[in-house]
Design a protein around this motif. Structure first.
Motif, PDB file in Angstrom:
ATOM      1  N   UNK A 153       0.831  -1.205   0.000  1.00 25.98           N
ATOM      2  CA  UNK A 153       0.000   0.000   0.000  1.00 25.98           C
ATOM      3  C   UNK A 153       0.866   1.256   0.000  1.00 25.98           C
ATOM      4  N   UNK A 154       1.993   1.208   0.710  1.00 17.49           N
ATOM      5  CA  UNK A 154       2.877   2.373   0.776  1.00 17.49           C
ATOM      6  C   UNK A 154       3.491   2.704  -0.581  1.00 17.49           C
ATOM      7  N   UNK A 155       3.639   1.686  -1.431  1.00 14.19           N
ATOM      8  CA  UNK A 155       4.206   1.902  -2.754  1.00 14.19           C
ATOM      9  C   UNK A 155       3.134   2.183  -3.805  1.00 14.19           C
ATOM     10  N   UNK A 156       1.865   2.076  -3.401  1.00 14.94           N
ATOM     11  CA  UNK A 156       0.770   2.255  -4.344  1.00 14.94           C
ATOM     12  C   UNK A 156       0.244   3.681  -4.366  1.00 14.94           C
ATOM     13  N   UNK A 157      -0.958   3.803  -4.902  1.00 12.24           N
ATOM     14  CA  UNK A 157      -1.602   5.112  -5.077  1.00 12.24           C
ATOM     15  C   UNK A 157      -2.467   5.390  -3.845  1.00 12.24           C
TER      16      UNK A 157
END
Length: 474
Positions: free
Chosen positions: A55-59
């Motif tokens: 999630x931290x690397x997502x939008x």
């Protein structure tokens, strides 16, 4: 640990917004802190690290807390497909079918949940020592209680694992662990935060969600993002004049503050350290220009209150266990739960509708007697608790019969404001000679969180606490 560990959520979010740190880096630092420190505290009982990293690397939603790690209490704030056990052993692996409105609002604000924090079974006691999970330990002294029921959340924030954590409060469960772990604990006004879609009201409207935080501005900012009005609520809190985040640092003016520094009835603890906390805070408030006098609602220690409050808990406990059994597809036997909750179940099963409604009627009339005092005062100052954090095991050491008496003795001042629905805040303004935190409580009139935030931030500036770190920390 990373330099971000002790920044509050507002500061972490600001770093992300300015591009000085990424959500991925904040999440990595928090995970490292949990892995290093949690084995000594058992504050976190379930993790979702891989999902959080993704999630931290997502939008992420572009909310005010975008990229900031958070922990959810293992009681409420359900997420579809993920377990929430409520401290009950038979539920430890049961995934919930729906996501709560609260979890949706945390996500919309940009928070990234890393896992679940430890709670007492069904949240019906004031220490986090569940039968089915390890006891949570206080980072200021691991031999002592964290408080409850949001004890795991408080221990995690106090130890620097995350800047804020979800908490909820039915008889003091935000304020109690905030006091015992040296944090800010704001209990919102009844109806300010939705419990939907599965719950309209719990404990006759006494339960409300919020967070434990290190700073007043975080307490304000988090409540701003989780207090969206949802359709179909049984009632709504009065609208605030502006976002609470704007009240932090605002001039409260000269307020009329009543002081109550000891219980006005038998059966409650009255530790001198708690009285000392109130005395020093009263002097500080006077030095800031407020009018302070010895005064409190006459109804606050009416003897009938505890009996009616326990009637509400017993009815709700049995109804909740029946809902759990329906989800599990089997009964939950008494030998699977703690004696305290088995007794609540028996009392709830024996309770008839009319006595239950009589308790609600009594509490409604009593709340009006309580509210009348606020015609002439703005705030009430009390100790948060009757004593500093006790040693682990103290509540049950004298056996099941005395457990209830010890629980009641420990909380002379908190549950009343769950039943009136008024907002109240615990602030970490005192420490015992042994180094244990002792909080003071300020309670405002119904709907006046804005006043609490103004005064709390004034006290925070005059007597800063955020630089104090416990011996067990990240």
């Amino acid at each position: 640990m990373a330099e971000t560990t002790w920044l509050d959520a507002t500061a972490q979010a600001d770093l992300v917004r300015r591009g000085e740190v990424s959500p991925k880096e904040l999440v990595a630092a928090a995970i490292a802190a949990i892995e290093a420190v949690n084995p000594r505290l058992d504050a976190v009982i379930r993790t979702r690290f891989d999902a959080a990293r993704q999630e931290a690397e997502g939008d992420l939603p572009d909310g005010p807390f975008r990229g900031v790690p958070i922990l959810y209490k293992d009681l409420g704030c359900m997420v579809a497909g993920e377990p929430t056990a409520f401290g009950v052993g038979p539920l430890r692996a049961m995934a919930w079918p729906v996501t709560s409105y609260l979890a949706e609002q945390f996500r919309a604000a940009g928070f990234i949940p890393l896992g679940r924090t430890n709670v007492p079974e069904l949240g019906t006691t004031v220490t986090t020592e569940p039968r089915s999970f390890p006891a949570a330990r206080n980072p200021w002294n691991p031999g002592h209680s964290t408080g409850g029921s949001s004890g795991g959340s408080a221990a995690a924030v106090a130890a620097g694992l995350v800047p804020v954590a979800h908490a909820n409060d039915g008889g003091g469960s935000i304020r109690i662990p905030a006091s015992e772990c040296g944090l800010v604990g704001l209990k919102p006004t009844r109806g300010r935060v939705s419990q939907g879609p599965l719950v309209g009201e719990a404990w006759a409207g006494g339960v409300i969600d919020g967070a434990v935080t290190r700073t007043v501005r975080d307490a304000a900012g988090v409540l701003d993002v989780i207090s969206k009005r949802m359709p179909g609520e049984p009632y709504y809190a009065p609208p605030l004049p502006r976002p609470l985040a704007q009240e932090a640092g605002a001039d409260p003016g000269r307020l009329r503050i009543g002081v109550l520094d000891r219980p006005g009835a038998e059966g409650f603890l009255d530790d001198p350290q708690c009285r000392a906390a109130v005395a020093s805070t009263a002097r500080l408030l006077e030095s800031l220009g407020h009018h302070v006098d010895q005064s409190a609602p006459a109804a606050i220690f009416e003897q009938e209150f505890i009996g009616h409050f326990n009637t509400i808990i017993a009815a709700d406990a049995e109804a909740t266990f029946q809902a759990f059994e329906m989800l599990l597809g089997r009964p939950i036997s008494e030998d699977e739960i703690e004696p305290r909750n088995a007794e609540y179940r028996r009392a709830g099963q024996a309770l008839k509708a009319v006595p239950y409604l009589e308790s609600r009627m009594w509490l409604g009339m009593w709340a009006r007697r309580m509210a009348d005092w606020w015609r002439d005062h703005d705030l009430l100052l009390t100790p948060t608790l009757g004593a500093p954090p006790p040693e682990l095991g103290w509540f049950t050491a004298a056996g099941p019969q005395q457990e209830g008496e010890r629980i009641i003795s420990f909380i002379p001042y908190t549950a009343q404001f769950n039943m009136t629905g008024q907002p109240a805040i615990s602030l970490p303004l005192h420490t015992t000679p042994e180094g244990l935190p002792v909080g003071v409580q300020l309670a405002a009139a119904y709907g006046r969180e804005d006043l609490l935030i103004r005064v709390a931030s004034q006290l925070e500036e005059a007597a800063p606490w955020s630089g104090r770190h416990p011996p067990v920390h990240a």
